[in-house]
Motif scaffolding. Structure first.
Motif, PDB file in Angstrom:
ATOM      1  N   PRO A 132     -13.733   7.229  10.890  1.00  0.00           N
ATOM      2  CA  PRO A 132     -12.430   6.603  10.651  1.00  0.00           C
ATOM      3  C   PRO A 132     -11.693   7.375   9.559  1.00  0.00           C
ATOM      4  N   PRO A 133     -10.403   7.654   9.741  1.00  0.00           N
ATOM      5  CA  PRO A 133      -9.679   8.398   8.698  1.00  0.00           C
ATOM      6  C   PRO A 133      -9.569   7.556   7.424  1.00  0.00           C
ATOM      7  N   PRO A 134      -9.550   8.197   6.264  1.00  0.00           N
ATOM      8  CA  PRO A 134      -9.393   7.418   5.024  1.00  0.00           C
ATOM      9  C   PRO A 134      -8.007   6.785   4.946  1.00  0.00           C
ATOM     10  N   ILE A 135      -7.893   5.750   4.132  1.00  0.00           N
ATOM     11  CA  ILE A 135      -6.566   5.168   3.904  1.00  0.00           C
ATOM     12  C   ILE A 135      -6.195   5.392   2.444  1.00  0.00           C
ATOM     13  N   THR A 136      -4.894   5.506   2.199  1.00  0.00           N
ATOM     14  CA  THR A 136      -4.452   5.741   0.814  1.00  0.00           C
ATOM     15  C   THR A 136      -3.680   4.532   0.317  1.00  0.00           C
ATOM     16  N   PHE A 137      -4.174   3.964  -0.761  1.00  0.00           N
ATOM     17  CA  PHE A 137      -3.477   2.850  -1.419  1.00  0.00           C
ATOM     18  C   PHE A 137      -2.522   3.436  -2.461  1.00  0.00           C
ATOM     19  N   GLY A 138      -1.313   2.916  -2.470  1.00  0.00           N
ATOM     20  CA  GLY A 138      -0.339   3.308  -3.502  1.00  0.00           C
ATOM     21  C   GLY A 138      -0.072   4.790  -3.576  1.00  0.00           C
ATOM     22  N   PRO A 139       0.331   5.422  -2.438  1.00  0.00           N
ATOM     23  CA  PRO A 139       0.553   6.876  -2.493  1.00  0.00           C
ATOM     24  C   PRO A 139       1.601   7.284  -3.516  1.00  0.00           C
ATOM     25  N   GLN A 140       2.498   6.354  -3.859  1.00  0.00           N
ATOM     26  CA  GLN A 140       3.559   6.703  -4.818  1.00  0.00           C
ATOM     27  C   GLN A 140       3.100   6.567  -6.269  1.00  0.00           C
ATOM     28  N   CYS A 141       1.899   6.007  -6.480  1.00  0.00           N
ATOM     29  CA  CYS A 141       1.415   5.821  -7.858  1.00  0.00           C
ATOM     30  C   CYS A 141       1.005   7.171  -8.456  1.00  0.00           C
ATOM     31  N   LEU A 142       0.942   7.208  -9.771  1.00  0.00           N
ATOM     32  CA  LEU A 142       0.462   8.423 -10.426  1.00  0.00           C
ATOM     33  C   LEU A 142      -0.996   8.680 -10.031  1.00  0.00           C
ATOM     34  N   HIS A 143      -1.749   7.592  -9.854  1.00  0.00           N
ATOM     35  CA  HIS A 143      -3.157   7.715  -9.443  1.00  0.00           C
ATOM     36  C   HIS A 143      -3.380   6.919  -8.166  1.00  0.00           C
ATOM     37  N   PRO A 144      -3.017   7.461  -6.998  1.00  0.00           N
ATOM     38  CA  PRO A 144      -3.271   6.718  -5.757  1.00  0.00           C
ATOM     39  C   PRO A 144      -4.778   6.647  -5.511  1.00  0.00           C
ATOM     40  N   GLU A 202      -7.728   6.828  -2.533  1.00  0.00           N
ATOM     41  CA  GLU A 202      -8.091   7.082  -1.134  1.00  0.00           C
ATOM     42  C   GLU A 202      -9.445   6.444  -0.851  1.00  0.00           C
ATOM     43  N   SER A 203      -9.506   5.637   0.205  1.00  0.00           N
ATOM     44  CA  SER A 203     -10.741   4.900   0.499  1.00  0.00           C
ATOM     45  C   SER A 203     -11.197   5.219   1.917  1.00  0.00           C
ATOM     46  N   LYS A 204     -12.481   5.550   2.047  1.00  0.00           N
ATOM     47  CA  LYS A 204     -12.994   5.964   3.356  1.00  0.00           C
ATOM     48  C   LYS A 204     -13.690   4.829   4.090  1.00  0.00           C
ATOM     49  N   SER A 205     -14.391   3.993   3.342  1.00  0.00           N
ATOM     50  CA  SER A 205     -15.298   3.030   3.981  1.00  0.00           C
ATOM     51  C   SER A 205     -14.529   1.959   4.758  1.00  0.00           C
ATOM     52  N   ILE A 206     -15.103   1.527   5.868  1.00  0.00           N
ATOM     53  CA  ILE A 206     -14.457   0.451   6.637  1.00  0.00           C
ATOM     54  C   ILE A 206     -14.930  -0.917   6.152  1.00  0.00           C
ATOM     55  N   ILE A 207     -15.873  -0.941   5.217  1.00  0.00           N
ATOM     56  CA  ILE A 207     -16.300  -2.222   4.614  1.00  0.00           C
ATOM     57  C   ILE A 207     -16.591  -1.997   3.134  1.00  0.00           C
ATOM     58  N   ASN A 208     -16.207  -2.966   2.321  1.00  0.00           N
ATOM     59  CA  ASN A 208     -16.322  -2.842   0.862  1.00  0.00           C
ATOM     60  C   ASN A 208     -16.818  -4.156   0.264  1.00  0.00           C
ATOM     61  N   ILE A 209     -17.197  -4.071  -1.005  1.00  0.00           N
ATOM     62  CA  ILE A 209     -17.789  -5.257  -1.644  1.00  0.00           C
ATOM     63  C   ILE A 209     -16.693  -6.124  -2.260  1.00  0.00           C
ATOM     64  N   SER A 210     -16.609  -7.350  -1.764  1.00  0.00           N
ATOM     65  CA  SER A 210     -15.572  -8.280  -2.186  1.00  0.00           C
ATOM     66  C   SER A 210     -15.832  -8.770  -3.610  1.00  0.00           C
ATOM     67  N   GLY A 211     -14.800  -9.332  -4.224  1.00  0.00           N
ATOM     68  CA  GLY A 211     -14.895  -9.789  -5.608  1.00  0.00           C
ATOM     69  C   GLY A 211     -15.962 -10.852  -5.818  1.00  0.00           C
ATOM     70  N   MET A 212     -16.932 -10.535  -6.666  1.00  0.00           N
ATOM     71  CA  MET A 212     -17.925 -11.529  -7.109  1.00  0.00           C
ATOM     72  C   MET A 212     -18.175 -11.207  -8.576  1.00  0.00           C
ATOM     73  N   SER A 213     -17.917 -12.175  -9.440  1.00  0.00           N
ATOM     74  CA  SER A 213     -17.936 -11.875 -10.869  1.00  0.00           C
ATOM     75  C   SER A 213     -19.344 -11.708 -11.412  1.00  0.00           C
ATOM     76  N   TYR A 214     -19.445 -10.926 -12.524  1.00  0.00           N
ATOM     77  CA  TYR A 214     -20.682 -10.969 -13.302  1.00  0.00           C
ATOM     78  C   TYR A 214     -20.634 -12.313 -14.019  1.00  0.00           C
ATOM     79  N   GLY A 215     -21.567 -13.119 -13.740  1.00  0.00           N
ATOM     80  CA  GLY A 215     -21.543 -14.525 -14.194  1.00  0.00           C
ATOM     81  C   GLY A 215     -21.936 -15.345 -12.988  1.00  0.00           C
ATOM     82  N   ALA A 216     -21.119 -15.217 -11.932  1.00  0.00           N
ATOM     83  CA  ALA A 216     -21.529 -15.810 -10.644  1.00  0.00           C
ATOM     84  C   ALA A 216     -22.761 -15.046 -10.180  1.00  0.00           C
TER      85      ALA A 216
END
Ligand code: FMN
Length: 501
Positions: free
Chosen positions: A132-144, A146-160
């Motif tokens: 799968p081609p990578p996707i770019t978040f915020g290409p207009q940002c100073l630091h965009p 680029e993410s390759k993975s089709i699955i990522n780790i959702s928010g779970m706090s240190y504490g939970a």
């Protein structure tokens, strides 16, 4: 001589054992008599009053049933929130084992909502398949980013989550090449282990980016943004399991270190406000996104569950009014079926749309308003198997997050103890003894395998549908079973919308 002494010892041992037996039986009989009178002469519990002593078994069995059902009684596709077939697929994948199945599917294809992918007559050959081609978040940002993975780790706090669990996930994310979202508990040193890509979540209590008076601290945000591992910022409006309620960390999980990272008192429940104080409408949401992006110079988005009518449209119009550069770089849509460390049951059960409905609705609004290309969409909510993930790509997601999928990968057994500090696998408890079995390094390899198998599995579905990779799937590639028993294409339920000129 020896034989006589042995006989004496045996007979003395038998005497002691029989005395012990009589004593234990006497104690048991006495306890039963006491319990009988306690039960009979109380009126708080009708079952115990009417059936003294025996009535107590009901509570014992109810408690034990929670543990034993999954081993002895529940069928492969029966349990909630995740059934044995789903869990086993993840366990086998995470161990890097062969996860083919014999004989035939145990999945019933008739329940309403079942997705059925549309295999094509001439599937994609292995040599035609691509990553799968990578996707770019915020290409207009100073630091965009680029993410390759089709699955990522959702928010779970240190504490939970416990320290070894966060370490395992962070190192695993680095191995797998996916990102890990911190959840709303701030950035811990454990998130940095292995050097994964990190999405920092700004929760409603601003843990990790607040000052001594609990107000939002631009200085702290700037410090976090300066870390190269931190790639994006996610403003949490709500999560699917408890829309309208902030994070809840029970008091016995607020250890000194968790308290220190969050900036809260030790041993007191950590309850976040229901919303960000400074965000009470779409305009203020855009203002806050702009503020965070201005300070961090990295992509900024927000996470939300979907319920109320019209606000995403209103947000899009606000963005159009101000200019497309003011848009969030991503929106994370969390389905009502999403998981949580702790949430009130009425919210968990019946508030917020399922991702199956929410995702195409949001995608369509973004398309109608011409913002689909500008704003990336991340989907979450029980997307833990290749079929779930492939469905999300058909519906229009740019990428997928999973929380509990990764918990299973590092050994969660669905003991449903996340809110009690007694998790038997060490994943959601701060008790050292229970954490001993969770080896971060070993479990990080399982995270890597899980991601790899997910890529492989979703790819197999894509190839069967005749496209080279999962990100090329479209709504026409999946049919949804209706009440009639027949299925219709997802593209009939949610017709693809052309962007306006
Ligand atoms: C133990 C646990 C802790 C979580 N903590 C957070 C959190 O801090 N912030 C957040 O936005 N969502 C949190 N979530 C929700 C997940 O990020 C995700 O939205 C939801 O679980 C859907 O994914 P899943 O169905 O794959 O688990 C948590 C979920 C779990 C299971």
């Amino acid at each position: 001589m020896f034989g006589t002494y042995t006989m004496i010892y045996i007979s003395q041992a038998l005497d002691i054992l029989s005395a012990l037996f009589v004593f234990v039986m006497g104690l048991a009989a006495l306890s039963i008599v006491i319990m009988f009178f306690l039960d009979r002469f109380q009126s708080r519990d009708a079952v115990r009053h009417n059936f003294p002593v025996v009535g107590r078994l009901r509570y014992t069995f109810t408690r034990l049933g929670e543990f034993f059902r999954q081993y002895f009684f529940a069928l492969d596709r029966e349990e909630m929130p995740f059934n044995r077939a789903q869990r086993d697929w993840i366990y086998k994948s995470a161990r890097g084992r062969d996860n083919t199945a014999p004989f035939g599917s145990t999945l019933s294809l008739t329940p309403v909502g079942t997705p059925i992918f549309v295999n094509c007559a001439f599937p994609t050959l292995d040599e035609q398949a691509t990553d799968p081609p990578p996707i770019t978040f915020g290409p207009q940002c100073l630091h965009p980013y680029e993410s390759k993975s089709i699955i990522n780790i959702s928010g779970m706090s240190y504490g939970a989550l416990s320290k070894p669990a966060v370490k395992a996930l962070a190192r695993g994310a680095a191995r797998a090449g996916c990102y890990i979202n911190t959840g709303e508990g701030g950035l811990s040193p454990y998130h940095l282990e292995g050097g994964p890509d990190i999405v920092f979540q700004i929760g409603t209590a601003k843990y990790g980016v607040r000052n001594g008076t609990n107000a939002f601290s631009e200085t702290k945000l700037r410090e976090i943004a300066a870390r190269p591992e931190v790639k994006m910022f996610e403003i949490k409006l709500s999560q699917g399991a408890k829309p309208g309620k902030g994070g809840m960390l029970p008091a016995d999980k607020v250890s000194p270190e968790v308290a220190d990272i969050r900036g809260i008192p030790v041993g007191e429940a950590s309850i976040s406000p229901n919303r960000h104080a400074e965000i009470d409408n779409c305009g203020e949401l855009v203002d806050f996104i702009e503020k965070v992006r201005g300070i961090t110079e990295k992509p900024v988005g927000f996470k939300t569950a979907i319920g109320a009518y019209g606000w995403i449209e209103e947000l899009c119009h606000e963005i159009k009014k101000r200019g497309i550069e003011h848009a969030p770089d991503f929106i994370t849509i969390d389905g009502g079926e999403g998981g949580t460390g702790a949430a009130p049951m009425p919210l968990m059960d019946n508030v917020g749309l399922s991702i199956r409905e929410a995702l195409p609705i949001v995608i369509d609004i973004l398309s109608q308003t011409g913002l689909r290309d500008r704003i990336k969409v991340i989907a979450s909510g029980k997307l833990v198997t290749p079929a779930d993930v492939a469905w999300a790509y058909c519906a229009g997601a740019d990428t997928v997050n999973s929380a509990r999928g990764f918990m299973f990968a590092i050994g969660c057994i669905q003991a449903m103890r996340c809110n009690r500090n007694t998790c038997p696998t060490g994943i959601t408890t701060h008790k050292k003894r229970l954490q001993e079995g969770l080896n971060p390094e070993e479990k990080s390899v399982r995270v890597q395998h899980f991601v790899e198998k997910m890529h492989k599995g979703a790819g197999i579905i894509a190839h069967s549908c005749g496209v080279p990779h999962a990100r090329a799937l479209q709504r026409k590639h999946v049919r949804i079973v209706q009440a009639s028993g027949n299925s219709i294409p997802l593209s009939d339920i949610f017709p693809e919308i052309e962007a306006p000129f």
